[in-house]
Scaffold this motif. Structure first.
Motif, PDB file in Angstrom:
ATOM      1  N   SER A   1     -11.203  -1.635  -3.563  1.00 17.87           N
ATOM      2  CA  SER A   1     -11.461  -0.380  -3.682  1.00 17.87           C
ATOM      3  C   SER A   1     -11.299   0.890  -2.478  1.00 17.87           C
ATOM      4  O   SER A   1     -11.384   1.955  -2.486  1.00 17.87           O
ATOM      5  CB  SER A   1     -13.134  -0.121  -3.650  1.00 17.87           C
ATOM      6  N   HIS A   2     -10.695  -0.015  -1.365  1.00 13.87           N
ATOM      7  CA  HIS A   2     -10.229   0.882  -0.274  1.00 13.87           C
ATOM      8  C   HIS A   2      -8.618   0.559   0.141  1.00 13.87           C
ATOM      9  O   HIS A   2      -8.299  -0.364   0.330  1.00 13.87           O
ATOM     10  CB  HIS A   2     -11.005   0.519   0.829  1.00 13.87           C
ATOM     11  N   ARG A   3      -7.821   1.594  -0.224  1.00  8.84           N
ATOM     12  CA  ARG A   3      -6.359   1.485   0.044  1.00  8.84           C
ATOM     13  C   ARG A   3      -5.988   2.511   0.704  1.00  8.84           C
ATOM     14  O   ARG A   3      -6.553   3.676   1.286  1.00  8.84           O
ATOM     15  CB  ARG A   3      -5.769   1.338  -1.435  1.00  8.84           C
ATOM     16  N   ARG A   4      -4.455   2.378   1.026  1.00 12.12           N
ATOM     17  CA  ARG A   4      -3.777   3.504   1.622  1.00 12.12           C
ATOM     18  C   ARG A   4      -2.532   4.166   0.954  1.00 12.12           C
ATOM     19  O   ARG A   4      -1.783   3.290   0.271  1.00 12.12           O
ATOM     20  CB  ARG A   4      -3.409   3.160   3.020  1.00 12.12           C
TER      21      ARG A   4
ATOM     22  N   ALA B   1     -11.247  10.896  -0.732  1.00  6.97           N
ATOM     23  CA  ALA B   1     -10.698  10.583   0.822  1.00  6.97           C
ATOM     24  C   ALA B   1     -12.077  11.197   1.540  1.00  6.97           C
ATOM     25  O   ALA B   1     -12.603  12.086   1.326  1.00  6.97           O
ATOM     26  CB  ALA B   1      -9.482  11.428   1.095  1.00  6.97           C
ATOM     27  N   ASP B   2     -12.279  10.211   2.514  1.00  3.52           N
ATOM     28  CA  ASP B   2     -13.423  10.388   3.464  1.00  3.52           C
ATOM     29  C   ASP B   2     -13.098  11.375   4.455  1.00  3.52           C
ATOM     30  O   ASP B   2     -12.154  11.415   5.072  1.00  3.52           O
ATOM     31  CB  ASP B   2     -13.804   9.074   4.035  1.00  3.52           C
TER      32      ASP B   2
ATOM     33  N   GLU C   1     -13.208  10.268   8.017  1.00  4.56           N
ATOM     34  CA  GLU C   1     -12.140   9.143   8.436  1.00  4.56           C
ATOM     35  C   GLU C   1     -11.077  10.178   8.817  1.00  4.56           C
ATOM     36  O   GLU C   1     -10.210   9.799   9.408  1.00  4.56           O
ATOM     37  CB  GLU C   1     -11.824   8.290   7.126  1.00  4.56           C
TER      38      GLU C   1
ATOM     39  N   PRO D   1      -5.697   7.274   4.126  1.00  2.00           N
ATOM     40  CA  PRO D   1      -6.719   6.274   3.493  1.00  2.00           C
ATOM     41  C   PRO D   1      -7.511   6.940   2.360  1.00  2.00           C
ATOM     42  O   PRO D   1      -7.983   8.020   2.427  1.00  2.00           O
ATOM     43  CB  PRO D   1      -7.516   6.055   4.534  1.00  2.00           C
TER      44      PRO D   1
ATOM     45  N   HIS E   1     -10.332   6.051  -1.096  1.00  2.00           N
ATOM     46  CA  HIS E   1     -11.464   5.071  -1.747  1.00  2.00           C
ATOM     47  C   HIS E   1     -11.408   5.582  -3.121  1.00  2.00           C
ATOM     48  O   HIS E   1     -11.649   6.505  -3.620  1.00  2.00           O
ATOM     49  CB  HIS E   1     -12.647   5.285  -0.834  1.00  2.00           C
TER      50      HIS E   1
ATOM     51  N   ARG F   1     -14.139   5.624  -6.566  1.00  2.00           N
ATOM     52  CA  ARG F   1     -15.485   5.872  -6.921  1.00  2.00           C
ATOM     53  C   ARG F   1     -15.744   4.893  -7.936  1.00  2.00           C
ATOM     54  O   ARG F   1     -15.070   3.962  -8.592  1.00  2.00           O
ATOM     55  CB  ARG F   1     -15.570   7.166  -7.703  1.00  2.00           C
TER      56      ARG F   1
END
Length: 295
Positions: free
Chosen positions: A94-97, A130-131, A134, A192, A194, A196
């Motif tokens: 669930s976390h990619r770039r 996107a966070d 971050e 980066p 993420h 949902r």
């Protein structure tokens, strides 16, 4: 005679007042130049969301067309060619770039007096965000000269309750950072992202597809006493993406498993509650026994 003169004077003053009022109204509603837009806002997307509550592709394109114009910064032969050479989604889970290789071709003889930056705007699909913290951290480390997320940036909302969001990234361009042939910048932008919580589906995943980004070059002519800004955008012909669309298969629950999961969850909750109840009774008995023994 005096009455007619008074009427003429009254009409004249009224006409002047109406003219001034019309001029003020026009100034308030007339589109601002790009230089003024960047003086008021650090990010292009920030100006868009002051006029719109949510991201709509058509409205965003109309905003870009109406608010941003191609100005030559006093350099009549300065017209950079912008292109996105390659895009790729890196990572698992669930976390990619999301990476984009960007090439900006310019005329080196006119770049010396210009201060430029590349602007990449990613209009994210539903289900991905996107966070902001971050992005702020990456800016603080000097990875970007500026980066921010706009739209629905609530990190806890599931896909069904969240609206789309936008990420805007700025990267400084300088004559010293030109590539080996001295007539282009080659950048690798890595953002980066993420996923949902996806809604229930039939296959256990939801397909999220990314479109091409909006790419701009913003320049300020330092030799111009007015310090005016100008912007150049990529055209559809200048954007080349991977042969296959960038797709993220976000894991999700399966609809036909809903009843089984609900039953098992209910049983687990009942067993857990009974375990806590029995533990409380056992602890009370032990406490009473120990108290009686000590007395």
């Amino acid at each position: 005679m005096e009455y007619q003169g008074f009427r003429v004077l009254l009409h004249l003053r009224l006409g002047i007042m109406l003219t001034l009022l019309a001029g003020i109204t026009y100034c308030k509603h007339a589109p601002a130049s790009f230089s003024e837009l960047f003086r008021r806002h650090k990010y292009i997307t920030e100006a868009y969301f002051q006029k719109h509550e949510t991201l709509i592709d058509r409205a965003f394109q109309d905003f870009i067309s109406s608010e941003l114009s191609h100005v030559f910064c006093g350099k009549q032969n300065f017209m950079p060619k912008l292109s996105v050479m390659q895009r790729q989604l890196i990572g698992e889970g669930s976390h990619r770039r999301l990476t984009s290789s960007v090439k900006i071709e310019i005329q080196p003889e006119v770049i010396s007096s210009l201060s430029c930056e590349a602007i990449v705007i990613e209009r994210l699909p539903s289900g991905v965000f996107a966070d902001p913290f971050e992005l702020e951290h990456l800016t603080g480390r000097g990875v970007f000269s500026g980066a921010s997320a706009f739209g629905d940036t609530d990190l806890e909302l599931p896909t069904v309750r969240a609206n789309r969001s936008v990420v805007e990234v700025h990267v400084d361009l300088s004559p010293n950072s030109l590539s080996g042939n001295k007539n282009s910048w080659e950048l690798k932008i890595e953002i980066p992202l993420h996923a949902r919580y996806a809604p229930l589906g039939k296959h256990g995943y939801t397909r999220v597809e990314f479109e091409s980004p909006d790419l701009f070059v913003h320049c300020v002519d330092e030799g111009d006493t007015l310090n005016q800004s100008c912007i150049f955008s990529s055209t559809d012909e200048g954007v080349r993406t991977s042969p296959h669309a960038i797709v993220w298969e976000v894991p999700s629950g399966i609809v036909k498993h809903t009843k089984i999961v609900s039953v098992l969850t209910f049983i687990a909750a009942v067993v857990g509650a009974l375990s806590v109840f029995m533990a409380c009774i056992f602890y009370s008995e032990v406490s009473v026994y120990n108290g009686t023994k000590q007395s």
